[in-house]
Design a protein around this motif. Structure first.
Motif, PDB file in Angstrom:
ATOM      1  N   ALA A 129      37.157  63.103 -15.637  1.00 18.37           N
ATOM      2  CA  ALA A 129      37.391  64.496 -16.033  1.00 18.37           C
ATOM      3  C   ALA A 129      38.474  65.155 -15.188  1.00 18.37           C
ATOM      4  CB  ALA A 129      36.082  65.280 -15.942  1.00 18.37           C
ATOM      5  N   GLU A 130      38.567  64.784 -13.911  1.00 19.85           N
ATOM      6  CA  GLU A 130      39.513  65.451 -13.016  1.00 19.85           C
ATOM      7  C   GLU A 130      40.951  64.960 -13.172  1.00 19.85           C
ATOM      8  OE1 GLU A 130      37.282  62.317 -10.515  1.00 19.85           O
ATOM      9  OE2 GLU A 130      36.816  63.807 -12.066  1.00 19.85           O
ATOM     10  N   ASN A 131      41.183  63.854 -13.883  1.00 21.33           N
ATOM     11  CA  ASN A 131      42.567  63.364 -14.010  1.00 21.33           C
ATOM     12  C   ASN A 131      43.030  63.128 -15.446  1.00 21.33           C
ATOM     13  OD1 ASN A 131      41.455  60.818 -14.717  1.00 21.33           O
ATOM     14  ND2 ASN A 131      41.482  60.130 -12.589  1.00 21.33           N
ATOM     15  N   ILE A 132      42.130  63.175 -16.415  1.00 24.86           N
ATOM     16  CA  ILE A 132      42.526  62.857 -17.785  1.00 24.86           C
ATOM     17  C   ILE A 132      43.554  63.843 -18.322  1.00 24.86           C
ATOM     18  CG2 ILE A 132      40.654  64.159 -18.919  1.00 24.86           C
ATOM     19  CD1 ILE A 132      40.476  61.810 -20.932  1.00 24.86           C
ATOM     20  N   GLY A 133      43.529  65.073 -17.816  1.00 21.11           N
ATOM     21  CA  GLY A 133      44.487  66.071 -18.265  1.00 21.11           C
ATOM     22  C   GLY A 133      45.924  65.762 -17.903  1.00 21.11           C
ATOM     23  N   LEU A 134      46.147  64.816 -16.977  1.00 18.39           N
ATOM     24  CA  LEU A 134      47.499  64.431 -16.586  1.00 18.39           C
ATOM     25  C   LEU A 134      48.146  63.459 -17.567  1.00 18.39           C
ATOM     26  CD1 LEU A 134      46.774  63.723 -12.788  1.00 18.39           C
ATOM     27  CD2 LEU A 134      47.781  65.802 -13.771  1.00 18.39           C
ATOM     28  N   LEU A 135      47.353  62.848 -18.416  1.00 13.98           N
ATOM     29  CA  LEU A 135      47.843  61.731 -19.223  1.00 13.98           C
ATOM     30  C   LEU A 135      48.727  62.122 -20.410  1.00 13.98           C
ATOM     31  CD1 LEU A 135      44.624  59.507 -19.148  1.00 13.98           C
ATOM     32  CD2 LEU A 135      46.679  59.305 -17.729  1.00 13.98           C
ATOM     33  N   PRO A 136      48.391  63.168 -21.179  1.00 15.95           N
ATOM     34  CA  PRO A 136      49.266  63.487 -22.321  1.00 15.95           C
ATOM     35  C   PRO A 136      50.708  63.778 -21.925  1.00 15.95           C
ATOM     36  CG  PRO A 136      47.154  64.587 -22.556  1.00 15.95           C
ATOM     37  CD  PRO A 136      47.174  64.006 -21.168  1.00 15.95           C
TER      38      PRO A 136
END
Length: 203
Positions: A165-172
């Protein structure tokens, strides 16, 4: 649209068919059945325990004959399977072929053969101790943009390894079309809630 897939635990889990069905019923778009070393009969038993309407969302990591027989969503090849398979395996129309890659050079080399690929480990693995990331996100972004613009084709690349949850937002923003998760889901007491939390981070 960012795709979030789930890979099964490599071992049998208590009440596993129900857990997998609950994830699919909650809207999981694709479930990768990865059970290293399981014979075809054991994998087939697991497939048959999942309601037939969900079979189109199942992707096997072995046993292509079961992919064809049960009209599953697709087949995923490991590196060893990729080397041994040779030409593209015979699949039904609409079934996908995917694989796991571990370098940007492999993406450049294999990009035209697969419908989508996993690139790992993007972050330090949750499920495999000592399996550390070897990537920098800006470097990945530059490579994927180059393939898409100058070369003209880049497969859908999904991030694998340490996605939480803490890093998935970096992927797109790094160019990933999605992510495949394992440890974050199966180390949770509520796999469906864990999947929903991850999905919420990418909206």
């Amino acid at each position: 649209m960012f795709r979030l897939l789930v890979i099964t635990a490599p071992i049998a889990l208590p009440d596993e068919p129900r857990l997998l069905t609950n994830l699919l019923d909650a809207g999981l778009p694709s479930l990768h059945l990865r059970k290293p070393g399981w014979p075809a009969a054991q994998v087939e038993t697991l497939i048959r325990a999942i309601p037939t309407p969900f079979h189109k969302r199942l992707v096997l990591h072995e046993h292509p004959e079961l992919v064809r027989q049960y009209h599953l969503g697709g087949l995923h090849l490991t590196g060893a399977q990729r080397a041994a398979t040779g030409p593209r395996p015979s699949l039904r129309s609409g079934q996908t072929l995917s694989t796991s890659l571990h370098s940007l050079a492999e993406i450049r080399r294999h990009r035209r053969r697969y419908d989508y690929v996993f690139l790992s480990p993007i972050f330090n693995s949750i499920s495999k101790q000592g399996y550390a990331s070897g990537f920098q996100l800006p470097e990945v972004q530059k490579c994927l943009e180059l393939l898409a613009t100058r070369v003209g084709y880049c497969p859908h690349v999904l991030a694998l390894g340490g996605v939480a949850a803490e890093n998935i937002g970096l992927l797109p923003s790094a160019g990933f079309a999605g992510a495949a998760v394992l440890g974050t889901i199966w180390q949770s007491i509520d796999p469906v809630a864990a999947w929903r939390q991850l999905t919420a981070q990418t909206l």
